[in-house]
Design an enzyme around this catalytic site. Structure first.
Site, PDB file in Angstrom:
ATOM      1  N   ASP A 227       0.846  -1.198   0.000  1.00 41.39           N
ATOM      2  CA  ASP A 227       0.000   0.000   0.000  1.00 41.39           C
ATOM      3  C   ASP A 227       0.881   1.247   0.000  1.00 41.39           C
ATOM      4  OD1 ASP A 227      -2.274   1.781   0.317  1.00 41.39           O
ATOM      5  OD2 ASP A 227      -3.332   0.118   1.270  1.00 41.39           O
TER       6      ASP A 227
ATOM      7  N   LYS B 125      -4.703   5.593   7.334  1.00 46.32           N
ATOM      8  CA  LYS B 125      -5.101   4.240   6.931  1.00 46.32           C
ATOM      9  C   LYS B 125      -4.510   3.171   7.832  1.00 46.32           C
ATOM     10  CE  LYS B 125      -3.993   4.277   2.488  1.00 46.32           C
ATOM     11  NZ  LYS B 125      -3.912   3.801   1.085  1.00 46.32           N
TER      12      LYS B 125
ATOM     13  N   LYS C 264       4.000   0.553  -2.024  1.00 47.09           N
ATOM     14  CA  LYS C 264       3.543   0.160  -3.360  1.00 47.09           C
ATOM     15  C   LYS C 264       4.663   0.184  -4.392  1.00 47.09           C
ATOM     16  CE  LYS C 264       1.311   3.263  -5.645  1.00 47.09           C
ATOM     17  NZ  LYS C 264       0.246   4.191  -6.095  1.00 47.09           N
TER      18      LYS C 264
ATOM     19  N   GLY D  29      -5.499  -2.366  -4.784  1.00 44.06           N
ATOM     20  CA  GLY D  29      -4.925  -1.029  -4.740  1.00 44.06           C
ATOM     21  C   GLY D  29      -5.181  -0.246  -6.017  1.00 44.06           C
ATOM     22  N   ALA D  30      -5.647   0.978  -5.878  1.00 45.85           N
ATOM     23  CA  ALA D  30      -5.890   1.873  -7.017  1.00 45.85           C
ATOM     24  C   ALA D  30      -6.258   3.244  -6.483  1.00 45.85           C
ATOM     25  CB  ALA D  30      -7.015   1.347  -7.906  1.00 45.85           C
TER      26      ALA D  30
ATOM     27  N   SER E  30     -14.424  -2.073 -11.819  1.00 44.63           N
ATOM     28  CA  SER E  30     -15.381  -1.092 -11.311  1.00 44.63           C
ATOM     29  C   SER E  30     -16.591  -0.950 -12.221  1.00 44.63           C
ATOM     30  CB  SER E  30     -14.710   0.276 -11.160  1.00 44.63           C
ATOM     31  OG  SER E  30     -15.638   1.276 -10.827  1.00 44.63           O
TER      32      SER E  30
ATOM     33  N   TYR F 129     -10.931   7.868 -14.170  1.00 47.89           N
ATOM     34  CA  TYR F 129     -10.898   6.695 -13.280  1.00 47.89           C
ATOM     35  C   TYR F 129     -11.574   5.513 -13.961  1.00 47.89           C
ATOM     36  CZ  TYR F 129     -12.528   3.391  -9.799  1.00 47.89           C
ATOM     37  OH  TYR F 129     -12.821   2.223  -9.130  1.00 47.89           O
TER      38      TYR F 129
ATOM     39  N   LYS G 161      -9.856   1.770 -15.476  1.00 47.33           N
ATOM     40  CA  LYS G 161     -10.357   0.431 -15.167  1.00 47.33           C
ATOM     41  C   LYS G 161     -10.841  -0.281 -16.431  1.00 47.33           C
ATOM     42  CE  LYS G 161      -9.884   0.260 -10.644  1.00 47.33           C
ATOM     43  NZ  LYS G 161      -9.094  -0.795  -9.982  1.00 47.33           N
TER      44      LYS G 161
ATOM     45  N   ASN H 233     -21.526  -0.092  -5.862  1.00 48.22           N
ATOM     46  CA  ASN H 233     -21.352   0.852  -4.743  1.00 48.22           C
ATOM     47  C   ASN H 233     -21.169   0.099  -3.430  1.00 48.22           C
ATOM     48  OD1 ASN H 233     -22.590   2.802  -6.821  1.00 48.22           O
ATOM     49  ND2 ASN H 233     -22.001   4.119  -5.116  1.00 48.22           N
TER      50      ASN H 233
ATOM     51  N   LYS I 104     -11.471   7.189   3.223  1.00 50.79           N
ATOM     52  CA  LYS I 104     -11.752   7.555   1.835  1.00 50.79           C
ATOM     53  C   LYS I 104     -12.304   8.966   1.700  1.00 50.79           C
ATOM     54  CE  LYS I 104     -13.729   4.422  -0.787  1.00 50.79           C
ATOM     55  NZ  LYS I 104     -12.739   4.218  -1.853  1.00 50.79           N
TER      56      LYS I 104
ATOM     57  N   HIS J 252     -21.396   9.091   5.001  1.00 47.63           N
ATOM     58  CA  HIS J 252     -21.563  10.543   5.104  1.00 47.63           C
ATOM     59  C   HIS J 252     -22.862  10.919   5.812  1.00 47.63           C
ATOM     60  CE1 HIS J 252     -17.992  11.747   2.981  1.00 47.63           C
ATOM     61  NE2 HIS J 252     -18.253  10.884   2.009  1.00 47.63           N
TER      62      HIS J 252
END
Length: 318
Positions: free
Chosen positions: A31, A38, A53, A76-77, A116, A140, A144, A169, A178, A187
């Site tokens: 990572d 994190k 990474k 990881g992305a 994704s 993004y 992917k 999602n 995040k 949220h």
């Protein structure tokens, strides 16, 4: 040894937590801890080692081979959907993934990676794993998409497992780092415990997404690994729920009035033309693999998650 890239992140750390319950602890976490908070996702996990990474990347490129690797979970992305530095995004999400893929193919290591639903954009209502339904709305999603296209080309030529999982999602524990990219459920909960009005974008009753609990994502990853499944598969529940409905479920669980919902203009940091307003996974291909475990509905998953948030709010929130 098991390698989990993005192991300090949301889905990666949940995979490790479940592997620990199954008796696996010989795990290498890969990572980037520039965002140091994190570390909270790792403190309760049993792992063998950690590598930055790019140190890991260099070992792959220069053939500094590790001892036997049983599987790589490539989680990881950069998942920031409003990030427009294309050079950074393609290096981080596409080129790194290609190098790791070739490493795994060369040594016949099972390679399970995070794709994704952003690949679909708003260009199709079918969400089927076929190119004619794929039209990403941002860089993004394109990073992917292009990697999935690359996998499609080489998949028939290789003998080892390659499995791409298109996450819809995802919500659940260990996503607080995040920030703006955390789920709407996170949220809304944060706003609620701060005694703020619940803020939704105008038109949220028409914004519908396929929300899937992270435990179901972990279950699919482990099923595909243990059953040597190759291909590209949607990972959602097959049900689209509106943002407004999600907010009302959370408020009802805490006996709060829905009158606290306030509708605000669309964020200036986001563009409607680059924003997915609808997702709903077609699960036919996933079911054909034999995966038949029922998914948590949002009425089941949200209380599980908010209970976890309640238990950890002193750590997660100031």
């Amino acid at each position: 040894m098991i390698v989990v890239t993005g192991g300090a992140g949301f889905i990666g750390s949940n995979i490790i937590a479940t592997l620990n319950t199954m008796g696996y602890s010989d795990i290498l976490v890969v990572d980037n801890l520039k965002h140091g908070i994190k570390y909270l996702n790792l403190v309760d996990l049993n792992i063998t080692d950690f590598l930055d990474k790019w140190d890991f990347f260099n070992r792959i490129v220069y053939k500094n081979i590790f001892r036997k690797i049983d599987v790589v979970f490539h989680e990881g992305a950069c998942s920031v959907t409003n990030e427009w530095n294309g050079r950074y995004m393609m290096k981080n999400n596409y080129q790194f993934s290609k190098n790791l893929l070739h490493f795994c193919v060369k040594y016949r290591i099972p390679f399970i990676y995070a794709s994704s639903a952003a690949i679909y954009g708003n260009g199709s209502k079918y969400f089927i794993e076929e190119p004619q339904h794929e039209r990403p709305l941002n860089i993004y999603g394109y990073s992917k998409y292009l990697f999935d296209q690359y996998v499609r080309v080489i998949l028939p030529k290789v003998r080892s497992q390659i499995c791409g999982l298109r996450y819809f999602n995802v919500y659940g524990p260990r996503e607080s780092h995040k920030s703006t990219m955390a789920s709407i459920i996170y949220h809304i909960y944060k706003q609620m415990i701060s005694n703020q009005d619940i803020q939704l974008f105008i038109g949220s009753e028409n914004f519908q997404r396929d929300f899937i609990h992270v435990s179901d994502i972990v279950s699919i990853n482990l099923f595909c690994w243990r059953n040597n499944i190759s291909g590209i598969f949607n990972c959602g529940t097959g049900i689209a729920e509106s943002f407004q409905n999600v907010a009302e479920i959370i408020l009802k669980n805490f006996n709060r009035s829905i009158d606290t919902i306030r509708f605000i203009p669309f964020s200036k940091n986001m563009s409607r033309k680059h924003y997915q307003t609808f997702t709903k996974a077609n699960l036919n291909k996933l079911k054909e693999t034999g995966y038949n475990k029922p998914f948590k509905t949002i009425k089941e998953g949200i209380p599980l998650y908010t209970t976890w948030l309640n238990q950890n709010k002193d750590i997660l929130f100031d």
